[in-house]
Design an enzyme around this catalytic site. Structure first.
Site, PDB file in Angstrom:
ATOM      1  N   SER A 107       0.802  -1.233   0.000  1.00  0.00           N
ATOM      2  CA  SER A 107       0.000   0.000   0.000  1.00  0.00           C
ATOM      3  C   SER A 107       0.831   1.278   0.000  1.00  0.00           C
ATOM      4  CB  SER A 107      -0.950   0.012   1.191  1.00  0.00           C
ATOM      5  OG  SER A 107      -0.242  -0.169   2.384  1.00  0.00           O
ATOM      6  N   ASP A 161      -4.078   7.668   7.914  1.00  0.00           N
ATOM      7  CA  ASP A 161      -5.244   6.883   8.329  1.00  0.00           C
ATOM      8  C   ASP A 161      -4.919   5.861   9.410  1.00  0.00           C
ATOM      9  OD1 ASP A 161      -3.689   5.137   6.941  1.00  0.00           O
ATOM     10  OD2 ASP A 161      -5.175   4.633   5.409  1.00  0.00           O
ATOM     11  N   HIS A 166      -1.003   4.438   7.005  1.00  0.00           N
ATOM     12  CA  HIS A 166      -0.287   5.051   5.881  1.00  0.00           C
ATOM     13  C   HIS A 166       0.008   6.509   6.168  1.00  0.00           C
ATOM     14  CE1 HIS A 166      -3.043   1.822   4.458  1.00  0.00           C
ATOM     15  NE2 HIS A 166      -1.891   1.359   4.014  1.00  0.00           N
TER      16      HIS A 166
END
Ligand SMILES: *[C@@H]1O[C@H](CO)[C@@H](O)[C@H](O)[C@H]1NC(C)=O
Ligand SMILES: *[C@@H]1O[C@H](CO)[C@@H](O)[C@H](O)[C@H]1NC(C)=O
Ligand SMILES: *[C@@H]1O[C@H](CO)[C@@H](O)[C@H](O)[C@H]1NC(C)=O
Ligand SMILES: *[C@@H]1O[C@H](CO)[C@@H](O)[C@H](O)[C@H]1NC(C)=O
Ligand SMILES: *[C@@H]1O[C@H](CO)[C@@H](O)[C@H](O)[C@H]1NC(C)=O
Length: 363
Positions: A36, A334, A337
């Site tokens: 991610s 978040d 990240h």
């Protein structure tokens, strides 16, 4: 003037020259693998259900969700711009031209194959069949459309980025109830898997490779929430969970040794080791120095409440979950990240130093 200063000055001069001449890109293409922290949209193509596909993801830069797990750009986006290339398209996008680059990274991806998680009874719905070796297979299948018969020459002029693999492996193990000793015991296998992937690329003519270490998970808001402890001595002076940071230190030390080994085995290739651990720890230690608000360094900008602003039943992207008014003053976007602002500082440190060794500009 010391040799270090001189080298830095030369880098700066060549950087400024490049930036002003706005001419030919330094590399003809960028090929990227990862999870991610690197995914520029593959998750959006694979799974429409991801929270990452909803606002406020993307609110700062793209002004719409793109599948990136941030409010804006990732490190790879900045590197592409520094190199003089367009943003690198996700490899699973249809009808794209991948001759200037392709990004095989998928959110949630692991270094180890799905079979490892199945065999250890720790597969969950997040463990997908998108591991490092699967991404390499996608890359190899795509080669004919990129360079056909001249791939060695083409890749010699491209930049390859082997992203942050390992964090998801260790996270899924911890989520699956495995002890920290179990997690620790898998680190040599995870690093060996990354090293094998690097070799697989280097054997195909790759001459410029960036290998990335993992983050200090003990300072990550989701970890601090999920693995909270009532024992004060489990936390360090920054408020981070010690054992999860130790996992990162050990992984990164082994990976750094593996990179040194690879440099000996492939003396003509230039291989950089790039870091998330050092910059993130420094942001947490000295937030003001980087424009982050003191006191928020272990809190997510976007989240549903609680001491770290991480609420497992109300995650960023879900209806009614707010983002902080100014994400550029937060490190964590978040809870897992980083913000556009944090990624920006890290990208700069990979490009010119000190967060990559050697800096990408020196490759
Ligand atoms: C994962 O995908 C690869 C090809 O992309 C395939 O060879 C393999 O069988 C798949 N593994 C599982 C467990 O589904
Ligand atoms: C690859 O090269 C072969 C032989 O030169 C040629 O026949 C083929 O059309 C090429 N394929 C692509 C996708 O360019
Ligand atoms: C992990 O294993 C290494 C090597 O055996 C050891 O030095 C380190 O202390 C261990 N870390 C943890 C957190 O158990
Ligand atoms: C807290 O952790 C320390 C160090 O890990 C340990 O020595 C101590 O026994 C723990 N205290 C409690 C109350 O569990
Ligand atoms: C977490 O979110 C749920 C659902 O929105 C809410 O009921 C709960 O109060 C929140 N918890 C905290 C600690 O804010």
């Amino acid at each position: 003037m010391s040799a270090i200063h001189l080298q830095y000055l030369l880098l700066l001069v060549s950087f400024l020259h490049h930036a002003s001449s706005n001419s030919v890109p330094i590399f003809n293409a960028i090929y990227s693998f990862g999870a991610s922290y690197e995914d520029t949209g593959n998750v959006a193509i694979l799974s429409q259900a991801s929270n990452q596909l909803k606002l406020p993801y993307g609110e700062t830069f793209f002004r719409r969700p793109t599948g990136r797990a941030s409010d804006g750009r990732l490190v790879i986006d900045r590197i592409a711009t520094y190199v003089g290339l367009p943003f690198i398209p996700p490899s699973l996008a249809h009808g794209q031209d991948f001759r200037k680059g392709a990004n095989f990274a998928v959110s949630g991806a692991t270094a180890l194959n799905l079979a490892f998680f199945q065999q250890n009874n720790i597969a969950n719905q997040n463990v997908q069949n998108t591991s490092l070796s699967v991404q390499l297979e996608w890359f190899e299948n795509q080669k004919p459309s990129i360079c056909n018969t001249t791939c060695m020459q083409f890749f010699a002029k491209s930049l390859f980025m082997l992203g942050k693999f390992g964090d998801n492996d260790y996270f899924y193990m911890s989520l699956g109830g495995k002890t920290i000793n179990f997690v620790n015991s898998t680190i040599p296998l995870v690093v060996k898997t990354i090293r094998s992937a690097a070799k697989r690329l280097l054997r195909q003519g790759v001459m410029h490779l960036v290998v990335t270490g993992i983050r200090p998970n003990g300072c990550v808001p989701v970890y601090l929430t999920l693995f909270a402890s009532t024992n004060r001595s489990d936390y360090d002076s920054l408020g981070c969970l010690k054992v999860y940071n130790k996992i990162g230190i050990y992984h990164n030390a082994l990976l750094c040794s593996a990179v040194k080994q690879l440099r000996l085995e492939f003396p003509h290739a230039k291989i950089s080791f790039s870091e998330y651990y050092e910059p993130i720890i420094d942001f947490v230690r000295n937030p003001n120095k980087y424009g982050f608000t003191s006191g928020t360094q272990l809190r997510a900008c976007c989240g549903g409440g609680g001491p770290y602003n991480v609420n497992l039943t109300a995650g960023c992207g879900q209806t009614g979950v707010p983002a902080c008014p100014n994400p550029s003053t937060s490190i964590s976007w978040d809870g897992l990240h980083l913000t556009d602002a944090a990624y920006n500082i890290i990208a700069d440190g990979w490009w010119k130093g000190p967060y990559a060794n050697p800096p990408i500009l020196a490759l």
